[in-house]
Motif scaffolding. Structure first.
Motif, short mmCIF file in Angstrom:
data_model
loop_
_atom_site.label_atom_id
_atom_site.label_comp_id
_atom_site.label_asym_id
_atom_site.label_seq_id
_atom_site.Cartn_x
_atom_site.Cartn_y
_atom_site.Cartn_z
N HIS A 10 0.85 -1.19 0.00
CA HIS A 10 0.00 0.00 0.00
C HIS A 10 0.89 1.24 0.00
O HIS A 10 2.12 1.15 0.03
CB HIS A 10 -0.95 0.00 1.20
CG HIS A 10 -0.28 -0.01 2.54
ND1 HIS A 10 0.35 -1.12 3.06
CD2 HIS A 10 -0.13 0.97 3.49
CE1 HIS A 10 0.84 -0.86 4.25
NE2 HIS A 10 0.57 0.43 4.53
N PHE A 11 0.25 2.38 -0.05
CA PHE A 11 0.97 3.65 -0.18
C PHE A 11 0.32 4.69 0.71
O PHE A 11 -0.83 4.54 1.15
CB PHE A 11 0.94 4.13 -1.65
CG PHE A 11 -0.43 4.12 -2.24
CD1 PHE A 11 -1.32 5.17 -2.04
CD2 PHE A 11 -0.87 3.02 -2.99
CE1 PHE A 11 -2.60 5.15 -2.56
CE2 PHE A 11 -2.15 2.99 -3.52
CZ PHE A 11 -3.02 4.06 -3.31
N ALA A 60 4.84 7.94 0.59
CA ALA A 60 5.66 6.75 0.85
C ALA A 60 4.97 5.53 0.27
O ALA A 60 3.75 5.53 0.03
CB ALA A 60 5.88 6.57 2.35
N VAL A 61 5.77 4.48 0.06
CA VAL A 61 5.21 3.17 -0.29
C VAL A 61 5.58 2.20 0.83
O VAL A 61 6.64 2.32 1.46
CB VAL A 61 5.73 2.66 -1.65
CG1 VAL A 61 5.28 3.57 -2.77
CG2 VAL A 61 7.25 2.52 -1.66
N LYS A 81 8.89 0.81 5.19
CA LYS A 81 8.28 2.00 4.63
C LYS A 81 9.34 2.78 3.88
O LYS A 81 10.42 3.04 4.41
CB LYS A 81 7.68 2.86 5.74
CG LYS A 81 7.07 4.18 5.27
CD LYS A 81 6.53 4.97 6.46
CE LYS A 81 5.96 6.33 6.03
NZ LYS A 81 5.44 7.10 7.18
N VAL A 82 9.05 3.15 2.62
CA VAL A 82 10.02 3.88 1.79
C VAL A 82 9.42 5.24 1.43
O VAL A 82 8.58 5.34 0.53
CB VAL A 82 10.37 3.09 0.51
CG1 VAL A 82 11.48 3.80 -0.27
CG2 VAL A 82 10.78 1.66 0.84
N PRO A 83 9.85 6.31 2.13
CA PRO A 83 9.34 7.65 1.80
C PRO A 83 10.10 8.26 0.65
O PRO A 83 11.22 7.83 0.33
CB PRO A 83 9.60 8.42 3.10
CG PRO A 83 10.83 7.77 3.67
CD PRO A 83 10.75 6.32 3.29
N LYS A 114 -3.06 3.52 -10.35
CA LYS A 114 -3.91 3.12 -9.23
C LYS A 114 -3.87 4.12 -8.08
O LYS A 114 -4.92 4.59 -7.62
CB LYS A 114 -3.49 1.73 -8.76
CG LYS A 114 -3.77 0.64 -9.78
CD LYS A 114 -3.28 -0.73 -9.31
CE LYS A 114 -3.52 -1.79 -10.39
NZ LYS A 114 -2.95 -3.11 -10.00
N ALA A 115 -2.67 4.47 -7.61
CA ALA A 115 -2.59 5.36 -6.45
C ALA A 115 -3.15 6.74 -6.77
O ALA A 115 -3.91 7.32 -5.98
CB ALA A 115 -1.14 5.47 -5.97
#
Length: 496
Positions: free
Chosen positions: A185-186, A197-198, A205-207, A224-225
């Protein structure tokens, strides 16, 4: 926004799109100011049908400082001088789209106008006779053109999975951080709507400040996002399916891609060092999957090496290639069927445009709008070129008849009308395919204009005939001196 000084660039997805983007950004930006992280999942895998390229890949390699022979060796690659079209237009027709022209201008008049004048006098030699690249390619020869006197350009064929792996090593060597993981998710920023972030399946978590969506058809971020609408071009480009399969390579090593038209679509043949790549592109509403599969497998030159894979697609693009703080690279933002090997081209040009318009952490919408404007125009020009291959066909089968019946874009109609009336190619802004490419497809399909340039009448016909004959003889003589493609590979870049 992160608290450290460096701007955080997050690339979601590997494959060719992700690793080309990572490598070029790492090479062409100041690493003291920008940190690049690529997130990819081994369990997702790579769509390996984009094994043929156009000459911009040589430019990409040069920008990255990649040695060509090492690159070819590491990717089981071969060289490409163009595309041979078999049975397009009408069954039995054969023509060549070369990465070269048909000779220098004479008195500011393109060679094809003199060819047209000779044709009106009864000379039936094909325009391909005046292409040096074709003279080399048709004999399965290859050597790089002399940079001081370049007579043609070249591109590559390669194994797509090996190419992504090779670029991964290049990019990580330049400082790109790779994270293995599948996005679950994001986070979206509540105020701006930007991606913040993803999140990955393992809890990481990757911001980031800027996100590049390289997730292919899934378009996880851009589509999608951010819910970026898709502009459907299937009313112009009717094919929606492809079946791909590798086979054992037999015969001489071709320095070109072969595209062969069939009743319900067209078949590609891509020669690599260790195998051939093969595929059939078709419209599943007009030709069944079983019929396409049977036609593909029935025309393989060598033994089938793996079970064929089926892909569905829709030609078109996201309404915005850059939406908020996310840029789609490759199939995540657009897809045009693989007829002219444009997939990797659009990845490279997408990243190069981003480098020219690179934003600060706070994105100036002027840069985003300009990126979207020029990318849309670029893609529309390529779209028109591909439509022309189908629209000009005179084959009677349902796919080809339906392709002739479409209401083509005004931009393509204008090109064809100018050509028919004057023999001139009306090029617009941001064209990827210049005059020689259009000539190859138009004349190769038998679309001869009503007239030629008036300046082509300034010289006596016999003088023109002699000049064209001299060029043709010189091409034949020079092409015969070029080594075979196989010998060149064996000597300089044979895979272990």
């Amino acid at each position: 926004m992160n608290s450290v000084q460096q701007q955080e660039i997050v690339i979601l997805g590997g494959g060719a799109a992700g690793w080309i983007a990572a490598a070029l950004l790492a090479k062409r930006t100041d690493r003291r100011q920008i940190r690049i992280t690529l997130v990819e999942s081994e369990e997702i895998g790579i769509i390996g049908v984009g094994e043929a390229t156009v000459p911009i890949l040589t430019h990409c390699n040069a920008l990255l400082g990649i040695g060509e022979n090492d690159f070819i060796r590491s990717t089981q690659g071969t060289f490409k001088l163009g595309i041979e079209f078999c049975d397009w237009g009408v069954a039995g027709n054969r023509h060549f789209h070369a990465f070269s022209d048909y000779g220098h201008h004479v008195d500011n008049v393109s060679t094809h106008h003199y060819w047209l004048r000779l044709r009106q006098s009864g000379d039936e030699r094909p325009i391909d006779d005046y292409s040096f690249a074709y003279a080399v390619a048709k004999n399965n020869n290859f050597a790089p053109s002399d940079p001081q006197n370049s007579r043609y350009h070249h591109a590559y064929h390669f194994d797509a999975a090996l190419y992504a792996r090779y670029l991964r090593d290049v990019a990580t060597g330049l400082g790109v951080q790779r994270i293995e993981g599948r996005m679950t998710h994001f986070d979206l920023d509540g105020a701006s709507g930007n991606i913040a972030a993803v999140h990955l399946a393992d809890g990481v978590k990757v911001p980031g400040d800027l996100f590049l969506d390289c997730t292919g058809f899934a378009s996880e971020l851009l589509g999608k996002a951010l819910e970026t609408p898709f502009v459907d071009w299937s009313r112009w480009l009717l094919c929606n399916s492809a079946i791909a399969a590798p086979s054992k390579r037999t015969g001489a090593l071709m320095p070109f891609t072969r595209s062969t038209a069939h009743a319900g679509g067209w078949r590609w043949t891509i020669p690599l060092q260790h195998r051939n790549g093969n595929g059939m592109v078709y419209n599943s509403d007009l030709w069944s999957d079983d019929a396409a599969r049977e036609a593909l497998l029935g025309n393989l030159d060598g033994e089938l090496l793996a079970e064929p894979r089926l892909f569905r697609f829709t030609s078109g693009h996201r309404k915005w290639f850059w939406n908020r703080n996310c840029i789609g690279i490759g199939f995540a933002s657009c897809f045009l069927e693989p007829l002219e090997s444009t997939g990797l081209q659009l990845i490279v040009t997408g990243v190069l445009k981003l480098l020219r318009l690179f934003p600060q952490r706070t994105i100036n919408p002027v840069l985003r709008d300009e990126y979207n404007r020029i990318t849309t125009i670029e893609l529309e020009r390529i779209r028109d070129f591909i439509i022309a291959h189908y629209y000009l066909s005179r084959r009677p089968e349902p796919l080809w008849a339906a392709s002739r019946d479409i209401e083509i874009p005004d931009s393509l109609r204008h090109k064809l009308e100018i050509w028919n009336a004057s023999g001139q190619i009306a090029l617009g802004d941001l064209e990827s395919y210049m005059e020689p490419s259009w000539l190859a497809i138009l004349l190769g399909n038998g679309v001869v204009p009503e007239r030629y340039a008036v300046a082509a009448d300034l010289h006596p016909l016999e003088q023109i005939r002699k000049g064209m004959e001299t060029r043709r003889e010189e091409i034949i003589r020079s092409a015969q001196a070029v080594t075979s493609h196989q010998d060149f590979i064996d000597q300089y870049c044979k895979a272990s």
